[in-house]
Design an enzyme around this catalytic site. Structure first.
Site, PDB file in Angstrom:
ATOM      1  N   CYS A 125       1.610   0.429  -8.571  1.00 48.79           N
ATOM      2  CA  CYS A 125       2.898   1.104  -8.078  1.00 48.79           C
ATOM      3  C   CYS A 125       3.985   1.230  -8.834  1.00 48.79           C
ATOM      4  O   CYS A 125       4.819   2.094  -8.758  1.00 48.79           O
ATOM      5  CB  CYS A 125       3.328   0.362  -7.066  1.00 48.79           C
ATOM      6  SG  CYS A 125       3.474  -1.372  -7.603  1.00 48.79           S
TER       7      CYS A 125
ATOM      8  N   GLU B 208       5.599  -3.310   0.766  1.00 50.01           N
ATOM      9  CA  GLU B 208       5.566  -3.041  -0.758  1.00 50.01           C
ATOM     10  C   GLU B 208       4.981  -1.582  -0.669  1.00 50.01           C
ATOM     11  O   GLU B 208       3.808  -1.855  -0.758  1.00 50.01           O
ATOM     12  CB  GLU B 208       4.941  -3.987  -1.430  1.00 50.01           C
ATOM     13  CG  GLU B 208       5.638  -5.499  -1.308  1.00 50.01           C
ATOM     14  CD  GLU B 208       6.823  -5.681  -1.999  1.00 50.01           C
ATOM     15  OE1 GLU B 208       6.990  -5.041  -2.993  1.00 50.01           O
ATOM     16  OE2 GLU B 208       7.632  -6.735  -2.055  1.00 50.01           O
TER      17      GLU B 208
ATOM     18  N   GLY C 136       2.872   2.184   5.208  1.00 53.85           N
ATOM     19  CA  GLY C 136       3.979   1.609   5.973  1.00 53.85           C
ATOM     20  C   GLY C 136       4.766   2.179   6.894  1.00 53.85           C
ATOM     21  O   GLY C 136       5.281   1.624   7.789  1.00 53.85           O
TER      22      GLY C 136
ATOM     23  N   GLY D 272       0.814  -1.243  -0.098  1.00 52.20           N
ATOM     24  CA  GLY D 272      -0.091   0.024  -0.068  1.00 52.20           C
ATOM     25  C   GLY D 272       0.848   1.150   0.124  1.00 52.20           C
ATOM     26  O   GLY D 272       2.042   1.337  -0.517  1.00 52.20           O
ATOM     27  N   SER D 273       0.302   2.198   0.505  1.00 54.91           N
ATOM     28  CA  SER D 273       1.165   3.622   0.437  1.00 54.91           C
ATOM     29  C   SER D 273       2.388   3.678   1.357  1.00 54.91           C
ATOM     30  O   SER D 273       2.097   2.966   2.519  1.00 54.91           O
ATOM     31  CB  SER D 273       0.052   4.771   0.817  1.00 54.91           C
ATOM     32  OG  SER D 273      -0.561   4.384   1.981  1.00 54.91           O
TER      33      SER D 273
HETATM   34  P1  NAD Z   1      -3.455   2.417   1.236  1.00 52.44           P
HETATM   35  O1  NAD Z   1      -1.991   2.468   1.868  1.00 52.44           O
HETATM   36  O2  NAD Z   1      -4.384   3.417   1.446  1.00 52.44           O
HETATM   37  O3  NAD Z   1      -4.200   1.084   1.749  1.00 52.44           O
HETATM   38  C1  NAD Z   1      -3.480  -0.265   1.431  1.00 52.44           C
HETATM   39  C2  NAD Z   1      -3.738  -1.431   2.497  1.00 52.44           C
HETATM   40  O4  NAD Z   1      -3.452  -0.749   3.863  1.00 52.44           O
HETATM   41  C3  NAD Z   1      -5.549  -1.402   2.873  1.00 52.44           C
HETATM   42  O5  NAD Z   1      -5.745  -2.921   3.027  1.00 52.44           O
HETATM   43  C4  NAD Z   1      -5.569  -0.595   4.053  1.00 52.44           C
HETATM   44  O6  NAD Z   1      -6.746  -0.955   4.962  1.00 52.44           O
HETATM   45  C5  NAD Z   1      -4.255  -0.892   4.973  1.00 52.44           C
HETATM   46  N1  NAD Z   1      -3.788   0.084   6.087  1.00 52.44           N
HETATM   47  C6  NAD Z   1      -3.888   1.350   5.807  1.00 52.44           C
HETATM   48  N2  NAD Z   1      -3.507   2.091   6.967  1.00 52.44           N
HETATM   49  C7  NAD Z   1      -3.090   1.030   7.606  1.00 52.44           C
HETATM   50  C8  NAD Z   1      -2.562   0.724   8.930  1.00 52.44           C
HETATM   51  N3  NAD Z   1      -2.361   1.903   9.828  1.00 52.44           N
HETATM   52  N4  NAD Z   1      -2.197  -0.336   9.696  1.00 52.44           N
HETATM   53  C9  NAD Z   1      -2.526  -1.545   9.083  1.00 52.44           C
HETATM   54  N5  NAD Z   1      -3.151  -1.444   7.598  1.00 52.44           N
HETATM   55  C10 NAD Z   1      -3.518  -0.258   6.959  1.00 52.44           C
HETATM   56  O7  NAD Z   1      -2.919   2.194  -0.273  1.00 52.44           O
HETATM   57  P2  NAD Z   1      -4.107   2.047  -1.479  1.00 52.44           P
HETATM   58  O8  NAD Z   1      -4.674   3.360  -1.771  1.00 52.44           O
HETATM   59  O9  NAD Z   1      -5.113   1.021  -1.429  1.00 52.44           O
HETATM   60  O10 NAD Z   1      -3.111   1.606  -2.634  1.00 52.44           O
HETATM   61  C11 NAD Z   1      -2.210   2.485  -3.399  1.00 52.44           C
HETATM   62  C12 NAD Z   1      -0.728   2.669  -2.854  1.00 52.44           C
HETATM   63  O11 NAD Z   1      -0.435   1.431  -2.847  1.00 52.44           O
HETATM   64  C13 NAD Z   1      -0.161   3.350  -3.785  1.00 52.44           C
HETATM   65  O12 NAD Z   1       1.178   4.168  -2.955  1.00 52.44           O
HETATM   66  C14 NAD Z   1       0.883   2.188  -4.321  1.00 52.44           C
HETATM   67  O13 NAD Z   1       2.221   2.713  -4.741  1.00 52.44           O
HETATM   68  C15 NAD Z   1       0.918   1.433  -3.465  1.00 52.44           C
HETATM   69  N6  NAD Z   1       1.183  -0.081  -3.955  1.00 52.44           N
HETATM   70  C16 NAD Z   1       2.300  -0.419  -4.010  1.00 52.44           C
HETATM   71  C17 NAD Z   1       2.758  -1.886  -4.456  1.00 52.44           C
HETATM   72  C18 NAD Z   1       4.281  -2.386  -4.251  1.00 52.44           C
HETATM   73  O14 NAD Z   1       4.299  -3.513  -4.592  1.00 52.44           O
HETATM   74  N7  NAD Z   1       5.082  -1.687  -3.941  1.00 52.44           N
HETATM   75  C19 NAD Z   1       1.703  -2.718  -5.015  1.00 52.44           C
HETATM   76  C20 NAD Z   1       0.321  -1.942  -5.185  1.00 52.44           C
HETATM   77  C21 NAD Z   1       0.039  -0.782  -4.713  1.00 52.44           C
END
Ligand code: NAD
Length: 509
Positions: free
Chosen positions: A296, A262, A245, A240-241
């Site tokens: 991503c 990731e 992380g 995720g974002s």
């Molecule tokens: P997001 O960070 O909003 O959410 C991702 C996941 O994390 C969701 O399931 C969310 O519920 C969970 N989450 C959020 N805050 C959390 C916390 N404090 N504790 C535990 N879980 C939590 O991301 P998004 O909008 O769904 O996706 C887009 C982002 O993901 C972009 O920044 C993109 O670059 C990144 N991404 C990275 C990869 C990679 O492999 N590097 C792959 C796909 C997406």
């Protein structure tokens, strides 16, 4: 753009076909919206923190049985999962398109990626090799063995709603781990479908597989946090974002749990004087506009040598102006919708900020059909920038490509690396010195560095992930499996003496 497909009806039909029980996605508190039309397509029941804890305890029990099943037999479960995915490819791919807004071929491609990682993991189940290591002591043998690790928690993002789960699940299952998955709250239906598909494989596999080997936890970030904090989750693989992380990483570190992070990318390409411009044009177009800029690995920054700028950039602009934006369920569109209004607002804010920094914008306007204002389709934007500044330094999860001129190779390498993220990168050149330098120790600082290929569209055979604020995790191929296992170094003494290492003597009596 047309909404001729009845998204809601088709979702219901697909979920039925994929074997997801109706009561799992009706009448609940968590609404899933389709970016295709903006309408609600499912109402799922969120779990509570107590449910999460109970599910993790049950997964831990499952792990204790699963770790004793021989690895090649565990591979058989993943082989069956691959078979079930092949059978479900068309339906699951379509559901991905509906729930994540991907164009048809990308929805199907995502399921193909799941099939590929299953094939990889089946082979891996007979190749979880350890080393035999030379020992300095006579009559001794030293070796490494790899054991199952424990419960693997998976947190996934909306933009790869099913493939990311499979990268983790296929490896974890052959490694002897149980899995608990918290999918994105934006794409929970595809997660239910994946679990239903795995359930079919489990039913065929038979009684060697314990109950609760795999669980999906529907919920928001707080469920993710409960998973992150649970002492029985040995590894959390979180996609995720970077914001996410930053929260997850320290929590895991606090309890010394393993993390695969990731996170976001701010990926760049360099077009050199010798580049094959036709090839570069196609790679840039797919890398920057594909998946509506919501990968991503999406290409976000482009450095073009000033000797080829005027040949390439006008052609790119033309491609931006003519690209078809529209309903991803109809095969003609190459660019589908943004996931939601927040994504659209973020894009517009970044474009406004780019203008303040002197950027000239092509595209970026909303594409809306009369009366259909609940979906967020947008023309991809190409922004010519005088320098790398302001929004160029950050990931905006939308189709914006910032284009900049360069004249000096060393200087452009420095600019290339001068952002916080370190996921993917590419260079377009026919000059072997430039290509090799880009891949060298003082070249691209990203986890993925490509030559004459765009930044996106990785294969499962390589380890996937990035450096710096991308989190440092690696998933999928190569030796990424090692993160899902516990390494033990074993030394066996088959002599009749007890020589100590490093010549230490400790003679009692
Ligand atoms: P997001 O960070 O909003 O959410 C991702 C996941 O994390 C969701 O399931 C969310 O519920 C969970 N989450 C959020 N805050 C959390 C916390 N404090 N504790 C535990 N879980 C939590 O991301 P998004 O909008 O769904 O996706 C887009 C982002 O993901 C972009 O920044 C993109 O670059 C990144 N991404 C990275 C990869 C990679 O492999 N590097 C792959 C796909 C997406």
């Amino acid at each position: 753009m047309s909404n001729s497909v009845d998204v809601k009806q088709e979702t219901a039909a697909l979920l039925d076909k994929l074997g997801v029980a109706r009561d799992a996605w009706t009448g609940g508190d968590m609404v899933s919206y389709s970016p295709v039309s903006g309408e609600a397509i499912g109402q799922l029941k969120s779990v509570s923190a107590a449910d999460t804890n109970a599910a993790i305890d049950a997964a831990h029990e499952a792990f204790q049985a699963w770790r004793l099943v021989p690895a090649p037999r565990r591979g058989e479960l993943v082989r069956l999962l691959g078979e079930e995915l092949r059978a479900a490819k068309a339906d699951l791919g379509r559901l991905v398109s509906i729930e994540a807004g991907k164009i048809t071929s990308e929805g199907l491609g995502e399921v193909q990626e799941m099939i590929d990682i299953c094939d990889f993991a089946v082979g891996l189940s007979r190749q979880l090799y350890g080393l035999t290591i030379a020992t300095e002591r006579p009559g001794h043998r030293m070796m490494e063995t790899w054991h199952p690790l424990g419960v693997v928690g998976i947190i996934s993002a909306f933009n790869f709603p099913v493939a990311v789960w499979s990268w983790n699940a296929a490896l974890a299952l052959v490694a002897g781990d149980s899995i608990v998955w918290k999918p994105s709250e934006k794409t929970p239906l595809t997660a239910l479908a994946c679990q239903a598909i795995l359930d079919k494989a489990l039913a065929r596999f038979g009684s060697d597989a314990p109950a609760n080997l795999s669980t999906v936890l529907i919920g928001d970030r707080f469920i993710g946090e409960a998973m992150v904090d649970h002492p029985k989750v040995a590894l959390v693989s979180a996609t995720g974002s970077t914001r996410m992380g930053r929260e997850v990483g320290p929590r895991l570190a606090k309890r010394f749990a393993r993390a695969i992070l990731e996170l976001g990318g701010n990926n760049a390409g360099i077009v050199c004087p010798s580049a094959d411009l036709d090839m570069a044009l196609r790679a840039i177009a797919f890398g920057a506009m594909g998946t509506a800029g919501q990968r991503c690995t999406t290409l976000r920054r482009l450095f073009v040598h000033d000797s080829v700028y005027d040949q390439l950039v006008p052609r790119l602009k033309k491609a931006y102006e003519s690209v078809s934006v529209g309903n991803p369920l109809e095969t003609s569109a190459l660019v589908g919708p943004l996931v939601d209004k927040a994504a659209f607002d973020g894009m517009q804010a970044a474009l406004a900020a780019a203008k303040v920094e002197g950027g000239t914008v092509t595209g970026g306007a909303r594409v809306v059909e009369a009366g259909k204002d609940t979906a967020f389709y947008v023309k991809p934007a190409l922004v010519e920038m005088p320098k790398q500044a302001g929004p160029v330094l950050e990931e905006t999860f939308a189709p914006i490509l910032y284009v900049m001129k360069y004249s000096d190779f060393d200087a452009v390498l420095e600019e290339h690396n001068a952002v916080a993220a370190g996921l993917s990168s590419s260079i377009f050149t026919l000059n072997v010195q430039e290509a090799e330098r880009f891949l060298a120790a003082d070249g691209s600082d990203c986890g993925i560095a490509n030559v004459n290929i765009g930044t996106s569209g990785a294969e499962i055979g390589g380890a996937f992930g990035g450096e710096k604020e991308t989190g440092g995790g690696r998933e999928s191929g190569s030796d990424a499996w090692k993160a899902y296992m516990r390494r033990a170094t074993n030394t066996v003494n088959y002599s009749k003496a007890l020589p100590l290492a490093q010549g230490v003597s400790f003679d009692i009596e």
